[in-house]
Design a protein around this motif. Structure first.
Motif, PDB file in Angstrom:
ATOM      1  N   GLU A   6     -49.660  71.920   3.614  1.00  0.00           N
ATOM      2  CA  GLU A   6     -49.667  70.183   3.186  1.00  0.00           C
ATOM      3  C   GLU A   6     -48.360  69.472   2.170  1.00  0.00           C
ATOM      4  O   GLU A   6     -47.542  69.089   2.428  1.00  0.00           O
ATOM      5  CB  GLU A   6     -49.855  69.158   4.073  1.00  0.00           C
ATOM      6  CG  GLU A   6     -50.349  69.286   5.231  1.00  0.00           C
ATOM      7  CD  GLU A   6     -51.651  68.808   5.957  1.00  0.00           C
ATOM      8  OE1 GLU A   6     -52.001  68.168   5.233  1.00  0.00           O
ATOM      9  OE2 GLU A   6     -51.395  69.039   7.668  1.00  0.00           O
ATOM     10  N   ARG A   7     -49.479  70.015   0.752  1.00  0.00           N
ATOM     11  CA  ARG A   7     -49.023  69.411  -0.590  1.00  0.00           C
ATOM     12  C   ARG A   7     -47.989  70.168  -1.086  1.00  0.00           C
ATOM     13  O   ARG A   7     -46.981  69.970  -1.822  1.00  0.00           O
ATOM     14  CB  ARG A   7     -50.550  69.749  -1.301  1.00  0.00           C
ATOM     15  CG  ARG A   7     -51.708  68.604  -0.921  1.00  0.00           C
ATOM     16  CD  ARG A   7     -52.758  68.872  -1.235  1.00  0.00           C
ATOM     17  NE  ARG A   7     -53.048  68.660  -2.843  1.00  0.00           N
ATOM     18  CZ  ARG A   7     -53.580  69.222  -3.841  1.00  0.00           C
ATOM     19  NH1 ARG A   7     -54.886  69.806  -3.808  1.00  0.00           N
ATOM     20  NH2 ARG A   7     -53.207  69.113  -4.870  1.00  0.00           N
ATOM     21  N   ILE A  24     -44.985  77.322  -1.970  1.00  0.00           N
ATOM     22  CA  ILE A  24     -45.349  77.146  -0.128  1.00  0.00           C
ATOM     23  C   ILE A  24     -44.236  75.454   0.128  1.00  0.00           C
ATOM     24  O   ILE A  24     -44.923  74.274  -0.750  1.00  0.00           O
ATOM     25  CB  ILE A  24     -46.672  76.706  -0.530  1.00  0.00           C
ATOM     26  CG1 ILE A  24     -47.633  78.381  -0.693  1.00  0.00           C
ATOM     27  CG2 ILE A  24     -46.585  76.459   1.254  1.00  0.00           C
ATOM     28  CD1 ILE A  24     -46.818  79.426  -0.241  1.00  0.00           C
ATOM     29  N   GLU A  25     -44.477  75.607   1.144  1.00  0.00           N
ATOM     30  CA  GLU A  25     -43.911  73.993   1.630  1.00  0.00           C
ATOM     31  C   GLU A  25     -43.529  74.449   3.252  1.00  0.00           C
ATOM     32  O   GLU A  25     -43.055  75.172   3.897  1.00  0.00           O
ATOM     33  CB  GLU A  25     -41.587  73.440   1.322  1.00  0.00           C
ATOM     34  CG  GLU A  25     -41.029  74.987   1.785  1.00  0.00           C
ATOM     35  CD  GLU A  25     -39.503  73.951   1.370  1.00  0.00           C
ATOM     36  OE1 GLU A  25     -39.087  74.145   1.840  1.00  0.00           O
ATOM     37  OE2 GLU A  25     -40.089  74.135   0.093  1.00  0.00           O
ATOM     38  N   PRO A  26     -43.930  73.066   3.844  1.00  0.00           N
ATOM     39  CA  PRO A  26     -44.568  73.808   5.454  1.00  0.00           C
ATOM     40  C   PRO A  26     -42.751  73.601   5.897  1.00  0.00           C
ATOM     41  O   PRO A  26     -41.631  73.343   5.297  1.00  0.00           O
ATOM     42  CB  PRO A  26     -44.444  71.769   5.837  1.00  0.00           C
ATOM     43  CG  PRO A  26     -44.540  71.647   4.495  1.00  0.00           C
ATOM     44  CD  PRO A  26     -44.285  72.075   3.298  1.00  0.00           C
ATOM     45  N   CYS A  27     -42.827  74.250   7.045  1.00  0.00           N
ATOM     46  CA  CYS A  27     -41.763  74.258   7.552  1.00  0.00           C
ATOM     47  C   CYS A  27     -41.611  74.280   9.172  1.00  0.00           C
ATOM     48  O   CYS A  27     -43.005  74.702  10.009  1.00  0.00           O
ATOM     49  CB  CYS A  27     -40.825  75.777   7.535  1.00  0.00           C
ATOM     50  SG  CYS A  27     -42.056  77.270   7.537  1.00  0.00           S
ATOM     51  N   ASN A  28     -41.436  74.962  10.186  1.00  0.00           N
ATOM     52  CA  ASN A  28     -41.370  74.791  11.204  1.00  0.00           C
ATOM     53  C   ASN A  28     -40.889  76.982  11.732  1.00  0.00           C
ATOM     54  O   ASN A  28     -40.047  76.579  11.218  1.00  0.00           O
ATOM     55  CB  ASN A  28     -40.351  74.469  12.787  1.00  0.00           C
ATOM     56  CG  ASN A  28     -40.796  72.727  12.383  1.00  0.00           C
ATOM     57  OD1 ASN A  28     -42.417  72.442  12.575  1.00  0.00           O
ATOM     58  ND2 ASN A  28     -39.571  72.137  12.415  1.00  0.00           N
ATOM     59  N   PHE A  29     -42.227  76.731  12.104  1.00  0.00           N
ATOM     60  CA  PHE A  29     -41.437  79.056  12.392  1.00  0.00           C
ATOM     61  C   PHE A  29     -40.396  78.638  13.769  1.00  0.00           C
ATOM     62  O   PHE A  29     -40.592  78.462  14.024  1.00  0.00           O
ATOM     63  CB  PHE A  29     -43.088  79.067  12.809  1.00  0.00           C
ATOM     64  CG  PHE A  29     -42.920  80.820  12.890  1.00  0.00           C
ATOM     65  CD1 PHE A  29     -43.183  82.133  11.952  1.00  0.00           C
ATOM     66  CD2 PHE A  29     -42.594  81.595  14.286  1.00  0.00           C
ATOM     67  CE1 PHE A  29     -43.160  82.979  11.758  1.00  0.00           C
ATOM     68  CE2 PHE A  29     -42.504  82.721  14.611  1.00  0.00           C
ATOM     69  CZ  PHE A  29     -42.817  84.148  13.037  1.00  0.00           C
ATOM     70  N   GLY A  30     -39.149  79.962  12.934  1.00  0.00           N
ATOM     71  CA  GLY A  30     -38.554  80.211  13.930  1.00  0.00           C
ATOM     72  C   GLY A  30     -37.375  79.089  13.682  1.00  0.00           C
ATOM     73  O   GLY A  30     -36.332  79.720  13.784  1.00  0.00           O
TER      74      GLY A  30
END
Length: 117
Positions: A6-7, A24-30
Motif C-alpha cells: 500500500e505504501r 513495489i506498487e499495488p495492482c489488481n492481479f490479472g
C-alpha cells in the motif's frame, strides 16, 4: 506485506532469501499486461521448501523438504508440505520441551537487567 504494498516505493523482495530491491506498487492481479505473460515457464531447480522438526514428525531427526518450483506466467504455486517430492534427513535432533525452565518472565528479566520495577 500488505502495508508495504500500500505504501509502495522501493522495497526488499524475497523468494526464500533476500533477492533484490524492487519497485513495489499495488495492482489488481490479472488486470492488464504483465511482464511475464508471454514468457516461457521458468524452472528454479531444486529448492528448500521447509524443515521437518521432531515435534512435528515424531522422529528424533531434523529433516528437510525439497521441491522443484516452476514459474508459469509470473506465478509460482507453492505446494503443501506433505506434497514435497523429496525429503532428506539432516541430523539427529530431539524435541525441545518448552516450560518454565527455558522461558523467562519479561518483568523478571527487565528487573534483572535494569534493576527496580
Amino acid at each position: 506485506m500488505k502495508r508495504c504494498i500500500e505504501r509502495g516505493g522501493r522495497r526488499d523482495t524475497f523468494l526464500g532469501t533476500r533477492d533484490a530491491e524492487g519497485y513495489i506498487e499495488p495492482c489488481n492481479f490479472g488486470e492488464g499486461k504483465g511482464y511475464y505473460d508471454d514468457a516461457p515457464d521458468q524452472n528454479f531447480g531444486t529448492m528448500v521448501h521447509g524443515l521437518d522438526y521432531p515435534d512435528e514428525t515424531g522422529r528424533n531427526m531434523l529433516g528437510v523438504r525439497l521441491w522443484h518450483p516452476v514459474m508459469h506466467k509470473g506465478v509460482i504455486n507453492f505446494i503443501r508440505p506433505g506434497e514435497c517430492p523429496v525429503r532428506r534427513d539432516l541430523h539427529e535432533l530431539k524435541t525441545k520441551n518448552f516450560g518454565s525452565n527455558n522461558f523467562t518472565n519479561v518483568d523478571e528479566l527487565y528487573s534483572e537487567l535494569f534493576g527496580g520495577e
